[in-house]
Design a protein around this motif. Structure first.
Motif, PDB file in Angstrom:
ATOM      1  N   ASP A   1       0.585  -1.303   0.145  1.00  0.00           N
ATOM      2  CA  ASP A   1       0.386   0.064   0.007  1.00  0.00           C
ATOM      3  C   ASP A   1       1.107   1.254   0.092  1.00  0.00           C
ATOM      4  OD1 ASP A   1      -2.367  -1.972   0.059  1.00  0.00           O
ATOM      5  OD2 ASP A   1      -2.606  -1.356   2.212  1.00  0.00           O
ATOM      6  N   TYR A   2       2.150   1.193   0.714  1.00  0.00           N
ATOM      7  CA  TYR A   2       2.309   2.332   0.758  1.00  0.00           C
ATOM      8  C   TYR A   2       3.079   2.816  -0.895  1.00  0.00           C
ATOM      9  CZ  TYR A   2       7.398   5.155   0.901  1.00  0.00           C
ATOM     10  OH  TYR A   2       8.521   5.568   0.464  1.00  0.00           O
ATOM     11  N   ARG A   3       3.765   1.128  -0.926  1.00  0.00           N
ATOM     12  CA  ARG A   3       4.605   1.673  -2.614  1.00  0.00           C
ATOM     13  C   ARG A   3       3.374   2.440  -3.755  1.00  0.00           C
ATOM     14  NH1 ARG A   3       9.455  -0.450  -4.387  1.00  0.00           N
ATOM     15  NH2 ARG A   3       8.424  -1.328  -6.724  1.00  0.00           N
ATOM     16  N   VAL A   4       2.185   2.071  -3.867  1.00  0.00           N
ATOM     17  CA  VAL A   4       1.285   2.527  -4.283  1.00  0.00           C
ATOM     18  C   VAL A   4       1.050   3.963  -4.124  1.00  0.00           C
ATOM     19  CG1 VAL A   4      -1.186   1.953  -5.264  1.00  0.00           C
ATOM     20  CG2 VAL A   4       0.435  -0.268  -4.924  1.00  0.00           C
ATOM     21  N   SER A   5       1.403   4.276  -2.822  1.00  0.00           N
ATOM     22  CA  SER A   5       0.966   6.187  -2.704  1.00  0.00           C
ATOM     23  C   SER A   5       2.172   6.498  -3.284  1.00  0.00           C
ATOM     24  CB  SER A   5       0.375   5.577  -1.274  1.00  0.00           C
ATOM     25  OG  SER A   5       1.433   5.320  -0.787  1.00  0.00           O
ATOM     26  N   GLN A   6       2.981   5.664  -3.415  1.00  0.00           N
ATOM     27  CA  GLN A   6       4.307   6.423  -3.863  1.00  0.00           C
ATOM     28  C   GLN A   6       4.304   6.292  -5.609  1.00  0.00           C
ATOM     29  OE1 GLN A   6       6.561   8.607  -1.684  1.00  0.00           O
ATOM     30  NE2 GLN A   6       4.525   7.663  -0.233  1.00  0.00           N
ATOM     31  N   GLY A   7       3.401   6.290  -5.886  1.00  0.00           N
ATOM     32  CA  GLY A   7       3.788   5.020  -7.022  1.00  0.00           C
ATOM     33  C   GLY A   7       4.842   4.498  -7.699  1.00  0.00           C
ATOM     34  N   MET A   8       4.789   4.312  -6.719  1.00  0.00           N
ATOM     35  CA  MET A   8       5.672   2.705  -7.688  1.00  0.00           C
ATOM     36  C   MET A   8       5.001   1.468  -7.529  1.00  0.00           C
ATOM     37  SD  MET A   8       8.903   3.117  -4.885  1.00  0.00           S
ATOM     38  CE  MET A   8       7.969   3.628  -3.316  1.00  0.00           C
ATOM     39  N   PRO A   9       5.115   0.175  -8.174  1.00  0.00           N
ATOM     40  CA  PRO A   9       4.304  -1.123  -7.998  1.00  0.00           C
ATOM     41  C   PRO A   9       4.486  -1.903  -7.549  1.00  0.00           C
ATOM     42  CG  PRO A   9       6.641  -1.711  -9.624  1.00  0.00           C
ATOM     43  CD  PRO A   9       6.233   0.801  -9.224  1.00  0.00           C
ATOM     44  N   GLU A  10       3.213  -2.810  -7.070  1.00  0.00           N
ATOM     45  CA  GLU A  10       3.651  -3.427  -5.347  1.00  0.00           C
ATOM     46  C   GLU A  10       4.884  -4.546  -5.798  1.00  0.00           C
ATOM     47  OE1 GLU A  10      -0.102  -5.595  -5.186  1.00  0.00           O
ATOM     48  OE2 GLU A  10      -0.930  -3.322  -4.044  1.00  0.00           O
ATOM     49  N   PHE A  11       5.573  -4.928  -4.390  1.00  0.00           N
ATOM     50  CA  PHE A  11       6.398  -6.473  -4.468  1.00  0.00           C
ATOM     51  C   PHE A  11       5.303  -7.242  -4.993  1.00  0.00           C
ATOM     52  CE2 PHE A  11       9.085  -3.445  -1.406  1.00  0.00           C
ATOM     53  CZ  PHE A  11       9.733  -3.414  -2.267  1.00  0.00           C
ATOM     54  N   GLN A  12       5.718  -8.280  -6.009  1.00  0.00           N
ATOM     55  CA  GLN A  12       5.021  -9.553  -5.863  1.00  0.00           C
ATOM     56  C   GLN A  12       5.712 -10.574  -4.799  1.00  0.00           C
ATOM     57  OE1 GLN A  12       5.990 -11.175  -9.683  1.00  0.00           O
ATOM     58  NE2 GLN A  12       4.642  -9.450 -10.733  1.00  0.00           N
ATOM     59  N   ILE A  13       4.732 -11.474  -3.616  1.00  0.00           N
ATOM     60  CA  ILE A  13       5.269 -12.463  -2.728  1.00  0.00           C
ATOM     61  C   ILE A  13       5.239 -13.556  -3.285  1.00  0.00           C
ATOM     62  CG2 ILE A  13       4.410 -13.500  -0.970  1.00  0.00           C
ATOM     63  CD1 ILE A  13       2.160 -11.254  -0.510  1.00  0.00           C
ATOM     64  N   ILE A  14       7.253 -13.683  -2.784  1.00  0.00           N
ATOM     65  CA  ILE A  14       7.689 -15.171  -3.270  1.00  0.00           C
ATOM     66  C   ILE A  14       8.018 -16.040  -2.216  1.00  0.00           C
ATOM     67  CG2 ILE A  14       9.299 -16.769  -4.428  1.00  0.00           C
ATOM     68  CD1 ILE A  14      10.329 -14.600  -6.212  1.00  0.00           C
ATOM     69  N   ASN A  15       6.978 -16.894  -1.590  1.00  0.00           N
ATOM     70  CA  ASN A  15       7.480 -17.968  -0.306  1.00  0.00           C
ATOM     71  C   ASN A  15       8.441 -18.775  -0.203  1.00  0.00           C
ATOM     72  OD1 ASN A  15       4.339 -17.710  -0.106  1.00  0.00           O
ATOM     73  ND2 ASN A  15       3.578 -19.383  -1.070  1.00  0.00           N
ATOM     74  N   HIS A  16       9.322 -18.779  -0.979  1.00  0.00           N
ATOM     75  CA  HIS A  16      10.834 -19.299  -0.209  1.00  0.00           C
ATOM     76  C   HIS A  16      11.529 -17.584  -0.343  1.00  0.00           C
ATOM     77  CE1 HIS A  16      14.598 -21.430  -1.290  1.00  0.00           C
ATOM     78  NE2 HIS A  16      14.763 -20.132  -1.681  1.00  0.00           N
ATOM     79  N   ILE A  17      11.296 -16.607  -0.383  1.00  0.00           N
ATOM     80  CA  ILE A  17      11.638 -15.455   0.127  1.00  0.00           C
ATOM     81  C   ILE A  17      11.850 -15.178   1.627  1.00  0.00           C
ATOM     82  CG2 ILE A  17      11.479 -13.237   0.188  1.00  0.00           C
ATOM     83  CD1 ILE A  17      11.734 -13.297  -3.030  1.00  0.00           C
ATOM     84  N   SER A  18      10.096 -15.771   2.397  1.00  0.00           N
ATOM     85  CA  SER A  18       9.609 -15.571   3.215  1.00  0.00           C
ATOM     86  C   SER A  18      10.249 -16.735   4.382  1.00  0.00           C
ATOM     87  CB  SER A  18       8.154 -15.896   3.895  1.00  0.00           C
ATOM     88  OG  SER A  18       7.524 -14.149   2.851  1.00  0.00           O
ATOM     89  N   TYR A  19      10.175 -17.948   4.167  1.00  0.00           N
ATOM     90  CA  TYR A  19      10.945 -18.631   4.049  1.00  0.00           C
ATOM     91  C   TYR A  19      12.692 -18.651   4.914  1.00  0.00           C
ATOM     92  CZ  TYR A  19      13.063 -23.483   4.897  1.00  0.00           C
ATOM     93  OH  TYR A  19      13.820 -24.758   5.438  1.00  0.00           O
TER      94      TYR A  19
END
Length: 156
Positions: A45-63
């Motif tokens: 939401d912060y990124r969108v409010s700043q005119g940037m695209p959302e990050f895509q979630i990757i489960n491996h990164i969370s792991y």
């Protein structure tokens, strides 16, 4: 009596490959807590409010973020130890060519940690970067009850 909130934060980034032996297993399933889901949405939401695209979630990164939280809990320290190994894994396994990481400790909720990251130049640089994907983990130390936050970013 005013309560003092003790917290710590740290950020790190890497854009080149180091030679290392890396486990090539890709983790595809990750059970997110409501707080983790909330923080990821707040970041996007912060990124969108700043005119940037959302990050895509990757489960491996969370792991990998969870693994690092467990390492910090075991060592009772907020640290970027083994960042090169985590980065190398994300480069080899996910095809990343740029990796960054925000850490935090002892924040009470997603709102407070995100506000702290936005008010810290190094952390904000990761949030505002050209990274494309991310993952995160919030882990509570069983011995102290304190929360450890690892938020990793990659660019593919």
């Amino acid at each position: 009596m005013p309560m003092v909130l003790v917290f710590a934060m740290s950020s790190c980034s890497k854009s080149s490959k180091d030679e290392a032996v890396v486990d090539m297993t890709i983790v595809t399933k990750f059970d997110y807590s409501p707080e983790e889901t909330q923080l990821m949405q707040m970041i996007n939401d912060y990124r969108v409010s700043q005119g940037m695209p959302e990050f895509q979630i990757i489960n491996h990164i969370s792991y990998k973020s969870l693994e690092h939280n467990n390492y910090m809990i075991t060592n009772n320290a907020l640290t970027h130890d083994l960042f090169n190994e985590r980065s190398q894994n994300l480069m080899d396994v996910l095809g990343a060519f740029k990796v960054g990481e925000n850490l935090a400790y002892n924040f009470s909720c997603p709102t407070t940690v995100l506000n702290a990251w936005k008010n810290s130049p190094g952390h904000k640089a990761n949030l505002d970067s050209d990274y494309t994907h991310f993952g995160l983990s919030i882990t509570v130390s069983p011995s102290t009850g304190k929360k450890y936050y690892t938020n990793m970013f990659i660019k593919k």
